[in-house]
Structure formats: C-alpha cells, structure tokens
Design a protein around this motif. Sequence first.
Motif, PDB file in Angstrom:
ATOM      1  N   GLY A   1     -53.281 -33.321 100.917  1.00 39.54           N
ATOM      2  CA  GLY A   1     -52.782 -34.524 100.985  1.00 39.54           C
ATOM      3  C   GLY A   1     -52.101 -35.060  99.480  1.00 39.54           C
ATOM      4  O   GLY A   1     -52.753 -35.031  98.583  1.00 39.54           O
ATOM      5  N   SER A   2     -50.852 -35.195  99.586  1.00 38.11           N
ATOM      6  CA  SER A   2     -50.288 -35.539  98.345  1.00 38.11           C
ATOM      7  C   SER A   2     -49.784 -36.963  98.130  1.00 38.11           C
ATOM      8  O   SER A   2     -49.315 -37.692  99.004  1.00 38.11           O
ATOM      9  CB  SER A   2     -48.672 -34.614  98.339  1.00 38.11           C
ATOM     10  OG  SER A   2     -49.016 -33.299  99.145  1.00 38.11           O
ATOM     11  N   ILE A   3     -50.291 -37.399  96.858  1.00 40.99           N
ATOM     12  CA  ILE A   3     -49.888 -38.720  96.490  1.00 40.99           C
ATOM     13  C   ILE A   3     -48.756 -38.834  95.365  1.00 40.99           C
ATOM     14  O   ILE A   3     -49.047 -37.873  94.448  1.00 40.99           O
ATOM     15  CB  ILE A   3     -51.030 -39.634  96.043  1.00 40.99           C
ATOM     16  CG1 ILE A   3     -52.095 -39.578  97.443  1.00 40.99           C
ATOM     17  CG2 ILE A   3     -50.854 -41.059  95.644  1.00 40.99           C
ATOM     18  CD1 ILE A   3     -53.475 -40.132  96.979  1.00 40.99           C
ATOM     19  N   ALA A   4     -47.748 -39.366  95.477  1.00 44.23           N
ATOM     20  CA  ALA A   4     -46.684 -39.358  94.708  1.00 44.23           C
ATOM     21  C   ALA A   4     -46.912 -39.781  93.308  1.00 44.23           C
ATOM     22  O   ALA A   4     -46.770 -39.519  92.091  1.00 44.23           O
ATOM     23  CB  ALA A   4     -45.343 -39.567  95.102  1.00 44.23           C
ATOM     24  N   VAL A   5     -47.776 -41.039  93.394  1.00 41.34           N
ATOM     25  CA  VAL A   5     -48.085 -42.014  92.202  1.00 41.34           C
ATOM     26  C   VAL A   5     -49.397 -42.152  92.039  1.00 41.34           C
ATOM     27  O   VAL A   5     -50.199 -42.515  92.871  1.00 41.34           O
ATOM     28  CB  VAL A   5     -47.253 -43.210  92.067  1.00 41.34           C
ATOM     29  CG1 VAL A   5     -47.486 -44.114  91.173  1.00 41.34           C
ATOM     30  CG2 VAL A   5     -45.748 -42.891  92.260  1.00 41.34           C
ATOM     31  N   ALA A   6     -49.844 -41.636  90.771  1.00 36.09           N
ATOM     32  CA  ALA A   6     -51.463 -41.833  90.294  1.00 36.09           C
ATOM     33  C   ALA A   6     -51.107 -42.036  88.796  1.00 36.09           C
ATOM     34  O   ALA A   6     -50.953 -43.430  88.482  1.00 36.09           O
ATOM     35  CB  ALA A   6     -52.188 -40.524  90.352  1.00 36.09           C
TER      36      ALA A   6
ATOM     37  N   THR B   1     -57.198 -34.084  92.530  1.00 36.79           N
ATOM     38  CA  THR B   1     -56.856 -34.128  90.999  1.00 36.79           C
ATOM     39  C   THR B   1     -55.749 -35.374  90.734  1.00 36.79           C
ATOM     40  O   THR B   1     -54.687 -35.342  91.432  1.00 36.79           O
ATOM     41  CB  THR B   1     -55.883 -32.671  90.784  1.00 36.79           C
ATOM     42  OG1 THR B   1     -56.947 -31.575  90.945  1.00 36.79           O
ATOM     43  CG2 THR B   1     -55.573 -32.803  89.484  1.00 36.79           C
ATOM     44  N   TYR B   2     -56.390 -36.172  90.071  1.00 47.17           N
ATOM     45  CA  TYR B   2     -55.482 -37.525  89.625  1.00 47.17           C
ATOM     46  C   TYR B   2     -54.959 -37.115  88.196  1.00 47.17           C
ATOM     47  O   TYR B   2     -55.154 -37.508  87.150  1.00 47.17           O
ATOM     48  CB  TYR B   2     -56.407 -38.570  89.185  1.00 47.17           C
ATOM     49  CG  TYR B   2     -57.419 -38.858  90.694  1.00 47.17           C
ATOM     50  CD1 TYR B   2     -58.574 -38.127  90.757  1.00 47.17           C
ATOM     51  CD2 TYR B   2     -57.256 -39.918  91.344  1.00 47.17           C
ATOM     52  CE1 TYR B   2     -59.159 -38.222  91.832  1.00 47.17           C
ATOM     53  CE2 TYR B   2     -57.913 -40.390  92.306  1.00 47.17           C
ATOM     54  CZ  TYR B   2     -59.196 -39.471  92.657  1.00 47.17           C
ATOM     55  OH  TYR B   2     -59.980 -39.847  93.549  1.00 47.17           O
ATOM     56  N   GLY B   3     -53.420 -36.646  88.488  1.00 47.82           N
ATOM     57  CA  GLY B   3     -52.722 -36.449  87.443  1.00 47.82           C
ATOM     58  C   GLY B   3     -51.669 -37.317  87.234  1.00 47.82           C
ATOM     59  O   GLY B   3     -51.781 -38.534  87.653  1.00 47.82           O
TER      60      GLY B   3
END
Length: 621
Positions: free
Chosen positions: A313-318, A273-275
């Motif tokens: 897998g968590s990405i802080a900035v999208a 999910t790209y939020g």
Amino acid sequence: MQPSDTFVGSIDQGTTSTRFLIFNREGDLVASHQVEFSQIYPNPGWHEHDPLEIVTSVETCIEEAVRNFEAQGHTRSSIQSIGITNQRETTIVWDHETGEPLYNAIVWTDTRSQAIVAELKQKPGAEQLQTLCGLPLSTYSSATKLLWMLAHVPRVKDAFDRGTLAFGTVDAWLVYRLNGGVAANVFVSDSTNASRTMFVNLETLQYDQTLLDFFGIRGKVHLPRIVPSSDATAYGVVASGALARVPIMGCLGDQSAALVGQKGFSPGMAKNTYGTGCFLLYNVGNKPVFSTHGLLATVAYHFGGKPIYALEGSIAVAGSGIKFLQNNLNFFQESKKVNDLAYSVEDNGGCVFVTAFSGLFAPYWIDDAKGTIFGITQYTQKGHIARATLEATCFQTKAILDAMEKDSGHTLSELAVDGGMSNSDLAMQTQADLISIPVYRPKMRETTALGAAIAAGLAVGLWHNFAELRDINRSGGVVFEPQIPPQESAAKFGQWEKAVQMSRGWVGSKSTEQKEVVGPKNGTYAPAKNHDLPPFKGIQISDTSLVSDMVRSSTYIAAVKERAHVSVKEIEATYPPVRTGLGSVLCDLDDADEEDLFMELRKVEILQRLRKLRKRQSNSY
Ligand SMILES: Nc1ncnc2c1ncn2[C@@H]1O[C@H](COP(=O)(O)OP(=O)(O)O)[C@@H](O)[C@H]1O
Ligand SMILES: O=P(O)(O)OC[C@H](O)CO
C-alpha cells in the motif's frame, strides 16, 4: 578476524536525504552521516533531483561516516561490503557512451505524465498490464516518466534515436557511478527496484516483451541487467574514495529494505515506513498476490532461490506533508516541531487535510485529486492543520490495511513501523487509535539501511542465515496501544473517506493547467535549481513564472555556476521565448551593487530584453 571486528556499510539514498551507515555484526549502528540534497519543483506537480548531486551526496556521506568510524578506533578495511537502498521509481537517463545524465531525475512523486497515462489507458492491452507487472498504470511508475522525457526532452529523444539511451532507477545509477561509470560499465538493477518500472514480469523477474512493446521501447533503450538483491559479484566494487575497492553486495528498493530490516521474513508479517511517503508492505510468500482492492503486487526481496513477494500500500505524502508545513507555510523550523504545534490543540478542530499533492495513491488511485483542506473556520489554528497533516497518513494507512485484509483474508495483529515520521509519538498513537491494533516502533529506526546491510552482509558471509539475525534490534522498542473505542475511530475514518471523495476532480480545471514544458534544448545538461540560484538583485518582476523560466535556462545556470558573463541572447536560446505576462512586469533598478558586476550586467541585459519584448507585445495589440 573476530566477528565483532567486521562491519558492513549501507547507503540509504532516500527522497529527501542520503545517509551512509556502518553496522557491526550485532546489527548495532556504529557510525553514520546524513545530508539533505536539493528538491527541485520547476512547475506544479513536478519534482526533480540532480543525478550528479545524488552521487555527490553519497560520496560525501561515505567520506564523513568513515572519518567518524575511524575516529572511534576502527579501520576502514574492516568494512567488508556495502549495501545500497534507495528511493524507488525515480527515473534517470544517461548516455550509454559517455555516462553523462541527459536530464534531471524525475522523482517518483512527479505527476507530469498525467496526460500520457490518460492516453495509455485507452490503448489496447492496457487492462492486462497490472497482471504482468503488479502495478497500476499511473504517474507513479518509471515507465510513464521515461515516455514523458522521450516526448519532451530533445536530448533524450536524440539519444534514443541514436541507440545510446540508458535508463535506470536510482540503484542502477548509483552502482554504475560508484563503479566508475562508463569505464567499468557495471549496469545492473536488483529485482525489487526493477519491478517498479512496469517493464518487468513479476513472475519471471525479467523484462517482459509485451510490456516493452506496450511502452514502445523494446530493443531501443539500454536497460540494466536484473540481478538478485544479495549477490557477491554482480554489483562490482567502489572505484574511488574512502571505501575504494570495497565490494557492493546488496541492493534493495527502500521499502523492501525496511521489510528486511524489520525481519519480516515470514508470510503474514508487515511493516509500515513513514518517510517522505509511507509504504506498507505485507509479506505474501513466494507467489505474487494480485490485489483486487487497490494495492500493488511487488517483490519483497530476492536473495537467490525463489523471490519473496509482498502486497504493498503506497501513500505518496507522509513526511513530505510535514516538510510542506515547514518549508512552504513556515509553520516551524524543523520537522520534529510539528509535534509541539499539534500538541498545542486538543484535536483537529474539524479539519481534514487530504494531502493529495501527487493525486492519491493506494488504495484510491485518484489522479485528479489535489491537496485539499476541509473544515476550515475562523476557529482554525496552525495546530489544527498540523494535526490534520499527521492524521492524513494515518487515515490512508487505515484504508490500506482494510484493503489488505480483503485481499489476504487475514487481519494484522500488530503493525511494525519505522521511518522519519514514526519518531512522532502523536502520529503513532493516532495510528494505533485509527487501526485499533498495537503499533510497534523498534528502538533503532534506521531499519531501511539495516535491510540493505543485511543483504550485503549475507552475501559476504557476515551472517549465514535469517536465524542469525534474530536478536538484532529486538529490545527497547515502544508499543502504542489503541486508546479510543473502534466506533470512534470508525466515525473519524468516515469523515476522512468523505473528504477523499470531495477532493476528486480538481486537476483539469483551467487554473491548474500545466505550463508549457521547459527542457534543456541545445545547451548542456541543465539542473533546474530555480530555488537556490542567486536572486536577480534590483529587479522586481511581478510575473514570477517569467523569472522561473529564465533561471531554468541551462545557459543561465551554467554561467551562474562559473560566475561567467552571459548575454540575454544566450539565455533566450535555452528557454522558450517569453510568452506571457509581460504587461505585469515591473522593473525597478536599485542602486548599483558595484561589487557584483556579474549580476549588474545580467540585470541590464535582462532589462533591455524585457523592454524590447514589452514593446513588441504592445505593438501587437
Ligand atoms: N520527529 C518527527 N516528527 C514527525 N515527522 C518527522 C520527524 N522527524 C522527521 N520527520 C519527517 O520524516 C521525513 C524523513 O524521513 P526519512 O525516513 O528520512 O525519509 P526519506 O528516506 O524519504 O528521505 C521528513 O519528511 C520529515 O518531515
Ligand atoms: O523516500 P521514501 O522513504 O518515502 O520512499 C520512496 C519510495 O521508495 C517510493 O516508492
């Protein structure tokens, strides 16, 4: 009542906006409303929301969506239940006796607890935390945000000492307030949200005494009761407004909700999910898998019976990277325009943007990285930076998929995507190219909201099992096939990995040290909206930190809200004495704005105060 006349509502309280959506039994979106709310950035690395504004935004969305729904000829009484999905980890504290918030919400992206994290990592027992709760010790989880408040916000510490401090994530806060607050006192959190605090044992899904002891809060803070994500009674009923008396029956953290909305019900299914950030969840079945490659173990959903777990897998900035180009660098006026800019050039022109605004999350967990753009030359255009921003999320997704394959021993055959940034065809094509597998984007991309609607709909009997959900949002999606050879994507990824290594170690350098903490002291609860307050007309002050200190004063904010008079003495009482930079303060009164007496009074008082302080400062040299 016929099935097609029954509906379910879904509150989607995200990091940058709130929505309320109404779905029918076929899973079609019938009506919705969305509002953006204030993002508060008081200091570098800090990120806050106003808890009351969050509630108001939900109420507004419900009113407007119901209005739209009824305009289509439906009746509000056909909405049988409501689901809630929300940004996770964001931490809210309130007084258990009054129900009033004691500080702004500290958002999941906020890195102010860095020093606390470093200290906790040295503490005995730190190494076993992740095996209990599935999360690494970092600024991301709620636990370290709560400890920061206890250490720095006197009102929070006072409530803690008096035994009236209530803590919750956004789900718990919304359920509590929508039920009417202290009067009904419905104080619960669903397992997917609760498991993001670091206070919960991932296997038992209950608070873990070892974890509570480690963080020093055992028996001292009111914690919400943990309940399943789909439940007919635990979440109470909406107390007022357009949907008064409608029961809340579903609740999921937004990433879990997106997995449910994508119908990722079988082990081996995954979604990305790209939020605001980007989160890849991979269903691992009914036993948690503890990663050895930088991923998190988390609860996918818990619909009664055995909980289902996921590797995350968590990405802080999208999308927040795109918002940064829009709001901070003025590259364009609306997010979707990032694509026009990116298409204006052929490639990234040699730029790699490590968007580590909150350090780097999975699979790297580099606390001391900051956003860094590599490869800038005279050739670089805005379009190259726009491309590099979109690519940053795709590279991190590639790193996460690699880690996931190592942890699970399986290779994913297709990646299902959703979220605001998945609207970008360029980003999704880039993603497919970089991971060398197809990317599938469903037609209806409000899958997060759909997931919460499913949780509520299952509890109210709108659906009875997963099989009945099979045809929902099944047709009309787009598949992005990889278009470059794997060797080419490997070469690009190699360059990204190099950039990641080079972005390390920036935090701690003298120029990036945090300013002294400014929190509400004696005054009332003080939303620190330093961005949308009226300007100090006619006064030019070159030291902006001084201005932001002033406008963070709770007295100032209260006065501005009420258009009342306030004295500088009062302002001073709620922000720490001006400490630095007075030498560079320039005051230049313009012609008086007669109509705005309120502002003029303020100007004069502040000017007098600044002069006094400047005099005092020059005397002390
Ligand atoms: N067409 C688009 N192309 C690229 N990014 C987009 C587009 N539309 C929205 N976004 C980004 O998506 C993000 C919002 O996504 P959303 O799923 O609503 O996030 P959240 O739930 O975190 O508030 C914003 O940060 C925005 O910049
Ligand atoms: O706002 P989003 O959609 O990026 O999601 C935020 C996450 O829940 C934070 O963990």
